[in-house]
Every structure is written in C-alpha cells, then in structure tokens.
Write an enzyme that holds these catalytic residues in place. Sequence first.
Site, PDB file in Angstrom:
ATOM      1  N   GLU A 147       0.820  -1.205   0.000  1.00  0.00           N
ATOM      2  CA  GLU A 147       0.000   0.000   0.000  1.00  0.00           C
ATOM      3  C   GLU A 147       0.853   1.255   0.000  1.00  0.00           C
ATOM      4  O   GLU A 147       0.469   2.286  -0.571  1.00  0.00           O
ATOM      5  CB  GLU A 147      -0.954  -0.026   1.203  1.00  0.00           C
ATOM      6  CG  GLU A 147      -0.399   0.492   2.511  1.00  0.00           C
ATOM      7  CD  GLU A 147       0.614  -0.455   3.147  1.00  0.00           C
ATOM      8  OE1 GLU A 147       1.220  -0.084   4.157  1.00  0.00           O
ATOM      9  OE2 GLU A 147       0.788  -1.578   2.631  1.00  0.00           O
ATOM     10  N   ASP A 148       2.039   1.208   0.605  1.00  0.00           N
ATOM     11  CA  ASP A 148       2.915   2.371   0.612  1.00  0.00           C
ATOM     12  C   ASP A 148       3.490   2.633  -0.774  1.00  0.00           C
ATOM     13  O   ASP A 148       3.641   3.784  -1.195  1.00  0.00           O
ATOM     14  CB  ASP A 148       4.026   2.196   1.641  1.00  0.00           C
ATOM     15  CG  ASP A 148       4.664   0.808   1.563  1.00  0.00           C
ATOM     16  OD1 ASP A 148       4.279   0.014   0.690  1.00  0.00           O
ATOM     17  OD2 ASP A 148       5.548   0.519   2.386  1.00  0.00           O
TER      18      ASP A 148
END
Length: 919
Positions: free
Chosen positions: A832-833
């Site tokens: 997700e980062d």
Amino acid sequence: MTGYTMLRNGGAGNGGQTCMLRWSNRIRLTWLSFTLFIILVFFPLIAHYYLTTLDEADEAGKRIFGPRAGSELCEVKHVLDLCRIRESVSEELLQLEAKRQELNSEIAKLNLKIEACKKSIENAKQDLLQLKNVISQTEHSYKELMAQNQPKLSLPIRLLPEKDDAGLPPPKAQRSCRLHNCFDYSRCPLTSGFPVYVYDSDQFAFGSYLDPLVKQAFQATARANVYVTDNADIACLYVILVGEMQEPAVLRPSDLEKQLSSLPHWRADGHNHVILSLSRKWDTQNLLYNVSTGRAMVAQSTFYAAQYRPGFDLVVSPLVHAMSEPNFMEIPPQVPVKRKYLFTFQGEKIESLRSSLQEARSFEEEMEGDPPADYDDRIIATLKAVQDSKLDQVLVEFTCKNQPRPSLPTEWALCGEREDRLELLKLSTFALIITPGDPRLLVSAGCAARLFEALEVGAVPVVLGEHVQLPYQDVLQWSEAALVVPKPRVTEVHFLLRSLSDSDLLAMRRQGRFLWETYFSTTDSIFSTVLAVIRTRIQIPAAPIREEAAAEIPHRSGKAAGTDPNMADTGDLDLGPVETEPPYASPKYLRNFTLTVTDLYRSWNSAPGPFHLFPHTPFDPVLPSEAKFLGSGTGFRPIGGGAGGSGKEFQAALGGNVPREQFTVVMLTYEREEVLMNSLERLNGLPYLNKVVVVWNSPKLPSEDLVWPDIGVPIMVVRTEKNSLNNRFLPWNEIETEAILSIDDDAHLRHDEIMFGFRVWREARDRIVGFPGRYHAWDIPHQSWLYNSNYSCELSMVLTGAAFFHKYYAYLYSYVMPQAIRDMVDEYINCEDIAMNFLVSHITRKPPIKVTSRWTFRCPGCPQALSHDDSHFHERHKCINFFVKVYGYMPLLYTQFRVDSVLFKTRLPHDKTKCFKFI
C-alpha cells in the site's frame, strides 16, 4: 396479767401503770440499740484481729487473708481476666482521647481552609466576571473590526420558479440559443447542489427503440450519480436519453419532436433539458438533425455546423465500453516513447456531403456560398510521399482491404474491426485523424472513434483540420494531449512530428491516457463529464466528496503517559512553543463558489482537468501541476538579512507561510496492544498534534480491560469492515486537518524528528515527506523492476509507515486510483505504501522528500513485523511491475535530495542573522 388487764379495762391505778409501761419500752429500745452497736462494731474488729493473727501464724507465702498488692491480687485465677479487660479498656480510652484531640485539631484547620476557600471562590467569581466582561468587549470589538473590513455577505435566497412557469423570452432563432437566453438560472441557485432529474425512457414511445445495452448502462450510472434526484420539482437540469437506436428502428424526426414536447417538464420550449444521444456504433446517424429541440441542450457525437450551438450544445465521446470496464492489463505501456511507426492512417473516402443531403432542404437553404476547398487530395499525395521517402517508417492506407465501415458522407470510413485497428495503433507513435472533407460536418462518430482508440492505446492523436469540434473542447485543454493541425499545413506535419522531444511526447501520451481514463472510458465517466461541463458553465460548485464515516470503538482512557526517557526524547532541536489552545481543524475550502469562475482555464498536468469531474473535498478540491494548496498563504519570510532568521527564532517558529496549523496521526494496528500503547505514549506532549486516529484492522475488538494512555489530545479508535492495508488511506471524517502523519504502530520517531518533518511538509504540501527512503531499480537480466531497501545515494519512494501527506491524496487513493491496484494490495496484504508513492508521483511528477539521515525507525524489542518475512520483498517486486502495467509507465522519479536543517543539531548565538534553511 392482772395489771395489763386492768389497763385494758380502764381499772384503778391506771396512771402508775402507764408510766411503767413507757419506761419499760424505753429500756427495751436502748438495749436493742446497744446490742446492735456491739454486733456491728466489735464483731468485725474481733474477726479482723483473729484473721490477722491467723495469717501471721502461717508462712508469708501462704497467707489467705490480709492486705495484698495489686499484682498479687491479679494472680487469682477468677480475677485475672477482669484485670486484662480493665487494662485494655484503659488503653482504648487513652487512644480515643488522643484521636479526639487530633480530630478537633483537624476540624479547626479545615474550618480555616473552608474560610480561605470561600474567600478564594469569591475572588475567582470576581475574576471570572471581569474576564467575561473582557471577552464580551473583545468580541464586540472584533465584530466591529470585521464589520469595518468585510462586507456583509449571506447566502442568497433560493427562488424556485413556479411549476407551470411561463418560460423565458424566446430567442430570435433556435440556432442563437446560448446560456444567457435559453437557460433558466433561477432553477439552479448557487446553493442548490445542482439536482438533476433523469427521465425513464421506458415510459415514452421512443424508449422501445433504444439499444438495450446503452439504455441499461445509462440507467445504472444515473442511479449511482450523486447529483441525480427523484424530485423533479426542485431539479436544475432534466436529462432524457434518446439514442442510440437499434438497427431496424426508424424514428421519424416529427415523431421524435412530438414525443420530446410531451415530456412532463418540457414547459413548452424544453429549457434546462439535455437531450443525450450516445453512440456505440461508428455509423450512427445524426438522430436529432431536422428535429426542433427548442431551448434544450443537445449532447451527441455527430454535429453539422447548421445544428451546433457553440457554448450550449455538447460534443460527447462515443460509448465503447457500454457494459464493461476497460481492462488495464490489455492497454499497452506508454514506454518506450518511440514505436515502430512514426504515424499511421487507414481509411477510405465516402461521397460528398452535398450529394447525400439533397432531401434536407432546410440544411441546403442555410448553406451560403460555395463549399470550401477540399484538401483531401493534397493530404493523400503528401502522406504517400512521406511513406515513399522512407525517412521514417510510416503506414498510410487510403483504401480498405475489406469492406469499409459505414460512415457519414465526406468523412473517412474506418477500416477493419476494432481489434485490428487497436493492434496497429499500439505500434504507432502518432495516429492521424483526418476530419471530414466538408467543414460543415463539424464532428462525426467515426472521427470521435478514431480519437477514442488513439487515446486508449497511447498513440498521440494528430488531428488534420482545425474546424473540428473535439469532445468538451471548451473546457478541456486538448493541446496538452493532441496536435491539431490545419489541413493547409499538411506538408509540414512530418516536420512537426519529428521535432517533438521524447519528454514532450511522453507528457502528451500520459495526458491523453488521463483524459481517456477520466472522461471517455466508461458510461459513468461520460455521464459525469456531461454534468460536470454544464455545472462548470453555470458556475455551480461541485458536491463534496463523501468521507468515510468512522465507526468509533468505545475505549477507556485515563492511563498516565509513561516516564520512559525515550518516549519524551526531543533530541537537540528546540520544539518551540507548545500549542496551549485545544485542537483546531484546518479551514475548510472556501473557494467552492468562485473556483469555477477563476480557474476555468487553468492548466493541469495529470490531475482532474480544469473543470471538476470529481466532487470537491472538504479541503483542497484539486491538485494542480503547480501544487497550489489551500492555506499556502501569500506572505514570504526572508531567509537572510533583515530582522529575524537567527537560530533561536528559527527553532521557535513552526515555519512555512501558514500561521496556524496542526496535523493528525493515523496509526494502523493489528492485534499488538502493548506495542500500540507504547507508541501512543510516545506521542504525549507532541506539539501541533490535533488528534490520533487508530485504525483498528483486527476483527477482534480491543480488550475491555485495556486502559488507553492520556496524551493530551483525543484518541479515536476506528473499526474497519475488513482487514485491509487500504484502510490506512481511507479519508475518515474524523481527520479534520490537511496534514496527515501516517505512522506504523511500531515506528519509533522522536518528537524533534516529527516536528522537523512537519515543517518540511508545510513548504512542500504536494509531496510525500517522510523518513524511511527506498528506491526502485531496473533488473536487466530479467527485464523487470525491482524494489530495493538498501542504503543508496538516491531514492524514489518514502514509505508511508512514517510520512506526512495531504488528505486529498487519501481521496484519490480510495476513490480515483484504479481499483485493480487496491485489489492487489488486498491480495498480498502488502504494497500500500508503494501504491501511494506511485499515485503522488503520477499526479505531481515530483519525487518524495526524505528528512533526517536515519533509515531505521522500528522500535527496539517490538514483535516481528510482516516486512521481515522472506516473501515480503518478492511480493513488492511483483507489485511494482503490476503497478507499472496499470499506469502504463513508471511514474516514480529518482532524487538525491535529502532535507536536513543546518540548525537541526547546531546551536547558534542569538545575534546570528543569516542561516540557510535546508541543505
């Protein structure tokens, strides 16, 4: 007896006998008294004497009678218990007496304190009354000052016309319709919210002729649109779908005109109506030609010059993906920049427009003069010459190998099937689009189809013919995604195409992909774009984007923050003044009602275009390429020279051009209560912290016995529907600041590092500003991208496990970014980062900013995280390559820039007047 008898009988000698009797009685009483005296006095003395004599005769240790000491008396068995009781009672009495004296003393002291408190209360009441008076006077002065410096403004009174209104004054001719004379603004106040009523086409006769796929797709997107309302009485706009028609259906213009006039809210002339005709096939005819549409707007893909009303009617894109979303995996990448062919064109010329419209007398009558020169022959000769020169590899075909697709007169018919055309365009750097030979055909469905296909596969469109009306041309900057060249310059086209640099070409291809994906790709995007264009024209602000409602988990606070020195370690940097006032939110976006006026033609890079298809956020509504964020201010602070700028003032100031601002910490956690509590305690006393939002990603609720730390600001624990790392970036409604510090529950950051990162973000509000840096690299042997976490002289990502970013990116991540990316994050529970870094770099075309020199921020002793798993890095390699396929190119940008303040660990004297902010 005789004497006694004589006395009773009252005989002789009574007087002598009476005296004797009295004397005898007295003697008896005296003797009785003496006897009693002897018994009571002498007998005890005698007994005492004999008893004493008896004790003396015995041994001293065996005396039974006689005086004894108290201790000896207690040795007697039956008296011993009584003695003990007496001693215990005596001691208790002494203790109670002492306590009574102490209590009396305390009561006296408390009475003194009560008197003192009463006096303090009276003094406090007097002070409070004075403060209230001061506050009242200050508020009154503030109101007077605001009244002097600001005009009195209020929301306009909403005036709704009557249901059976008479309508507007008629224009001179239907062709002269513009917004000022054919649109009723009274139905669309600024504060109305732009309500739109959509007719159900099935309730009218022409609804049975509509293409089922188009009708079904339109109905589905209309139901989900935020502006659509069921209340027709309050509607600002009325939309009716009239096309596309089925193959055998034939609807005469007069019949369609009658059915339009019979619409319930047509009101004689159809003002504030939009007649929408969607084209799914390239040979779609001009359905509304020779149909009197009154004051209603027309939105379709084909227009004649005699029919089109500039600034009023809309040219829409064709509806290719009616019932399905485009497959991003089938879209070719945007790199390499140069493809096999420099440009390609395939098409076949159809007969002239004049010969095909002989029956349309009204159209012929409106034509004045001779038709303009036809440049198609010159175009054919020039393009063939370029192909024969072999200076560049090009492909031009002016005769279809198979039967050409049906099309309108004077336009170039499409060749082959759609799949064959897309395969050729995937090999083309540029795609030529030759407009119809007669300029009185402004745009056709076939011409729009060529434009749609070129944008879809990344071939930069080159439109020959400046008279053409491209979709939404009055609000979209087509010059950023396509080349529009007049037909007389056809001989210069080859030179123009070769003069474009690779960077310009890639920027145009990227912008074209954005326009296609945002405004043309699906039924929802087409309908939303039509509404957005009209709403922008009449200057009504967009509705706010919905925020995720935070379902709070009740929790018990009150645990004092710990005294661990690491939890309050502020390093060498003076944090400056701690905010003493309660948390305050960032100001809401105040330009909603003027944005559509002032920024209508502002240029964008890859952000949502100059008019706003997407609704506004409560903060910054759009991200322009120049990154002008809300609250950026207009003042500038001198860096060197003049007053200020010394080390003391720099460390005591927050920095940036916004005078007051706070940030929100968003912390994702999963079943690590002890680690979470320690991380929260480390935030105790952190300046400029508005609140902490803990995203509870576990389905198991926190323990009821868990006591949360009191850190001086609210802690909001949010329950999520499922365990997803995407929850980290949901735009929770509890986040009331623009600045978000996303931090892992095991990240260990000092207060001085957080404050420095916040300072840097305030001066780079469109960037990700954080601490752990990473970079991507190209793996030559495997021809793929790799994720690398080793120390390096450059980076391209800043992980959101400890980073600041603007809340607007949370909206883009959750609602705008392709769903395929979020699905992969859920599949791997990872990346997700990386996805957030892709998104921000794609929008801004800028790399992130890393602050401080540290690379590791994990807390010592914390449980092992997911990132320590061997499969973690393999999944991140796959994520990067998948994200590149979705975006079509690698949006991440390298940087060798790291922000470290010179004053971060440097103490300067107070009289130091020059300093540099960053290195």
